[in-house]
Design a protein around this motif. Sequence first.
Motif, PDB file in Angstrom:
ATOM      1  N   SER A  11       0.828  -1.208   0.000  1.00  0.00           N
ATOM      2  CA  SER A  11       0.000   0.000   0.000  1.00  0.00           C
ATOM      3  C   SER A  11       0.862   1.258   0.000  1.00  0.00           C
ATOM      4  CB  SER A  11      -0.934   0.007   1.208  1.00  0.00           C
ATOM      5  OG  SER A  11      -1.843  -1.057   1.142  1.00  0.00           O
ATOM      6  N   ALA A  12       1.951   1.240   0.770  1.00  0.00           N
ATOM      7  CA  ALA A  12       2.867   2.394   0.803  1.00  0.00           C
ATOM      8  C   ALA A  12       3.569   2.576  -0.536  1.00  0.00           C
ATOM      9  CB  ALA A  12       3.892   2.213   1.914  1.00  0.00           C
ATOM     10  N   ILE A  13       3.949   1.474  -1.156  1.00  0.00           N
ATOM     11  CA  ILE A  13       4.589   1.551  -2.477  1.00  0.00           C
ATOM     12  C   ILE A  13       3.608   2.138  -3.494  1.00  0.00           C
ATOM     13  CG2 ILE A  13       5.508   0.173  -4.387  1.00  0.00           C
ATOM     14  CD1 ILE A  13       6.630  -1.762  -2.234  1.00  0.00           C
ATOM     15  N   ALA A  14       2.366   1.664  -3.471  1.00  0.00           N
ATOM     16  CA  ALA A  14       1.345   2.170  -4.394  1.00  0.00           C
ATOM     17  C   ALA A  14       1.080   3.654  -4.149  1.00  0.00           C
ATOM     18  CB  ALA A  14       0.057   1.359  -4.252  1.00  0.00           C
ATOM     19  N   TYR A  15       1.008   4.050  -2.884  1.00  0.00           N
ATOM     20  CA  TYR A  15       0.787   5.460  -2.557  1.00  0.00           C
ATOM     21  C   TYR A  15       1.928   6.323  -3.086  1.00  0.00           C
ATOM     22  CZ  TYR A  15       0.072   9.759   0.047  1.00  0.00           C
ATOM     23  OH  TYR A  15      -0.117  11.071   0.371  1.00  0.00           O
ATOM     24  N   ALA A  16       3.153   5.871  -2.886  1.00  0.00           N
ATOM     25  CA  ALA A  16       4.316   6.620  -3.368  1.00  0.00           C
ATOM     26  C   ALA A  16       4.293   6.722  -4.889  1.00  0.00           C
ATOM     27  CB  ALA A  16       5.611   5.961  -2.895  1.00  0.00           C
ATOM     28  N   PHE A  17       3.964   5.628  -5.551  1.00  0.00           N
ATOM     29  CA  PHE A  17       3.924   5.628  -7.014  1.00  0.00           C
ATOM     30  C   PHE A  17       2.890   6.610  -7.544  1.00  0.00           C
ATOM     31  CE2 PHE A  17       2.358   4.074 -11.101  1.00  0.00           C
ATOM     32  CZ  PHE A  17       3.546   3.992 -11.812  1.00  0.00           C
ATOM     33  N   ILE A  18       1.710   6.611  -6.937  1.00  0.00           N
ATOM     34  CA  ILE A  18       0.627   7.461  -7.421  1.00  0.00           C
ATOM     35  C   ILE A  18       0.818   8.926  -7.025  1.00  0.00           C
ATOM     36  CG2 ILE A  18      -1.850   7.919  -7.159  1.00  0.00           C
ATOM     37  CD1 ILE A  18      -2.188   4.845  -6.898  1.00  0.00           C
ATOM     38  N   SER A  19       1.341   9.172  -5.828  1.00  0.00           N
ATOM     39  CA  SER A  19       1.364  10.519  -5.270  1.00  0.00           C
ATOM     40  C   SER A  19       2.557  11.370  -5.654  1.00  0.00           C
ATOM     41  CB  SER A  19       1.297  10.448  -3.746  1.00  0.00           C
ATOM     42  OG  SER A  19       0.122   9.793  -3.344  1.00  0.00           O
ATOM     43  N   PHE A  20       3.705  10.772  -5.865  1.00  0.00           N
ATOM     44  CA  PHE A  20       4.922  11.554  -6.081  1.00  0.00           C
ATOM     45  C   PHE A  20       5.326  11.580  -7.544  1.00  0.00           C
ATOM     46  CE2 PHE A  20       5.192  10.056  -1.659  1.00  0.00           C
ATOM     47  CZ  PHE A  20       5.241  11.288  -1.023  1.00  0.00           C
ATOM     48  N   ASP A  21       5.939  12.689  -7.955  1.00  0.00           N
ATOM     49  CA  ASP A  21       6.370  12.851  -9.344  1.00  0.00           C
ATOM     50  C   ASP A  21       7.884  12.742  -9.513  1.00  0.00           C
ATOM     51  OD1 ASP A  21       3.797  13.217 -10.348  1.00  0.00           O
ATOM     52  OD2 ASP A  21       3.806  15.339  -9.833  1.00  0.00           O
ATOM     53  N   ASP A  22       8.596  12.522  -8.434  1.00  0.00           N
ATOM     54  CA  ASP A  22      10.043  12.402  -8.492  1.00  0.00           C
ATOM     55  C   ASP A  22      10.432  11.109  -9.209  1.00  0.00           C
ATOM     56  OD1 ASP A  22      12.772  13.261  -7.613  1.00  0.00           O
ATOM     57  OD2 ASP A  22      12.665  11.348  -6.518  1.00  0.00           O
ATOM     58  N   ASP A  23      11.291  11.205 -10.206  1.00  0.00           N
ATOM     59  CA  ASP A  23      11.690  10.039 -10.990  1.00  0.00           C
ATOM     60  C   ASP A  23      12.316   8.943 -10.140  1.00  0.00           C
ATOM     61  OD1 ASP A  23      10.746  11.199 -13.297  1.00  0.00           O
ATOM     62  OD2 ASP A  23      12.716  11.860 -14.000  1.00  0.00           O
ATOM     63  N   TYR A  24      13.118   9.333  -9.161  1.00  0.00           N
ATOM     64  CA  TYR A  24      13.772   8.335  -8.314  1.00  0.00           C
ATOM     65  C   TYR A  24      12.749   7.557  -7.494  1.00  0.00           C
ATOM     66  CZ  TYR A  24      16.749   6.153  -4.835  1.00  0.00           C
ATOM     67  OH  TYR A  24      17.359   5.226  -4.025  1.00  0.00           O
ATOM     68  N   ILE A  25      11.763   8.252  -6.929  1.00  0.00           N
ATOM     69  CA  ILE A  25      10.734   7.584  -6.126  1.00  0.00           C
ATOM     70  C   ILE A  25       9.905   6.652  -7.002  1.00  0.00           C
ATOM     71  CG2 ILE A  25       8.626   7.947  -4.769  1.00  0.00           C
ATOM     72  CD1 ILE A  25       9.974  10.459  -3.636  1.00  0.00           C
ATOM     73  N   ILE A  26       9.556   7.095  -8.200  1.00  0.00           N
ATOM     74  CA  ILE A  26       8.795   6.246  -9.119  1.00  0.00           C
ATOM     75  C   ILE A  26       9.604   5.003  -9.485  1.00  0.00           C
ATOM     76  CG2 ILE A  26       7.821   6.117 -11.445  1.00  0.00           C
ATOM     77  CD1 ILE A  26       7.039   9.100 -11.086  1.00  0.00           C
ATOM     78  N   GLN A  27      10.884   5.188  -9.739  1.00  0.00           N
ATOM     79  CA  GLN A  27      11.763   4.061 -10.065  1.00  0.00           C
ATOM     80  C   GLN A  27      11.838   3.070  -8.904  1.00  0.00           C
ATOM     81  OE1 GLN A  27      15.884   5.159 -10.504  1.00  0.00           O
ATOM     82  NE2 GLN A  27      16.313   3.399 -11.808  1.00  0.00           N
ATOM     83  N   ARG A  28      11.968   3.571  -7.693  1.00  0.00           N
ATOM     84  CA  ARG A  28      12.037   2.699  -6.518  1.00  0.00           C
ATOM     85  C   ARG A  28      10.701   1.993  -6.269  1.00  0.00           C
ATOM     86  NH1 ARG A  28      16.005   0.743  -6.687  1.00  0.00           N
ATOM     87  NH2 ARG A  28      15.498  -0.250  -4.732  1.00  0.00           N
ATOM     88  N   ALA A  29       9.593   2.688  -6.535  1.00  0.00           N
ATOM     89  CA  ALA A  29       8.275   2.071  -6.370  1.00  0.00           C
ATOM     90  C   ALA A  29       8.104   0.913  -7.356  1.00  0.00           C
ATOM     91  CB  ALA A  29       7.170   3.108  -6.561  1.00  0.00           C
ATOM     92  N   ILE A  30       8.521   1.117  -8.591  1.00  0.00           N
ATOM     93  CA  ILE A  30       8.450   0.049  -9.586  1.00  0.00           C
ATOM     94  C   ILE A  30       9.290  -1.144  -9.144  1.00  0.00           C
ATOM     95  CG2 ILE A  30       9.145  -0.586 -11.937  1.00  0.00           C
ATOM     96  CD1 ILE A  30       8.302   2.293 -12.733  1.00  0.00           C
TER      97      ILE A  30
END
Length: 128
Positions: A11-30
């Motif tokens: 759930s935290a990974i999904a929240y980070a993926f949906i909520s943040f626009d930072d490329d590094y955070i999106i990469q880590r969420a994936i």
Amino acid sequence: MFKSVWKPVISAIAYAFISFDDDYIIQRAIAGFRQCATLARHFHLPDIFDFVVVSLSQATTLLPESLQIRVPNYPTVEVEGQSVTVSNLSVKFGINFKGQLAAVVLFNIVNVNGNALREGWTQVCEES
């Protein structure tokens, strides 16, 4: 340990993926989605794998928000001499980079781990 904390982690990974626009955070969420799917498959935990698939499928924005039946007036365009209908969903998906990325990751995970899916197939395949 993973078996006891998987739901809040995903759930935290999904929240980070949906909520943040930072490329590094999106990469880590994936990477987090992929790692959770790998752990779920390795330890034979189909409920966890299904939860990953459902979380990713919701992030694609391709799932219908409601089951309302409406008859839209979709525009048509000419492509290589053929008439093609353009739906609102295709336009929204076309401008949603995160949704496209979530779809790619979703189908990559399902392609590699398809045998582990149980209820998650309802999010991947549309019934006729």
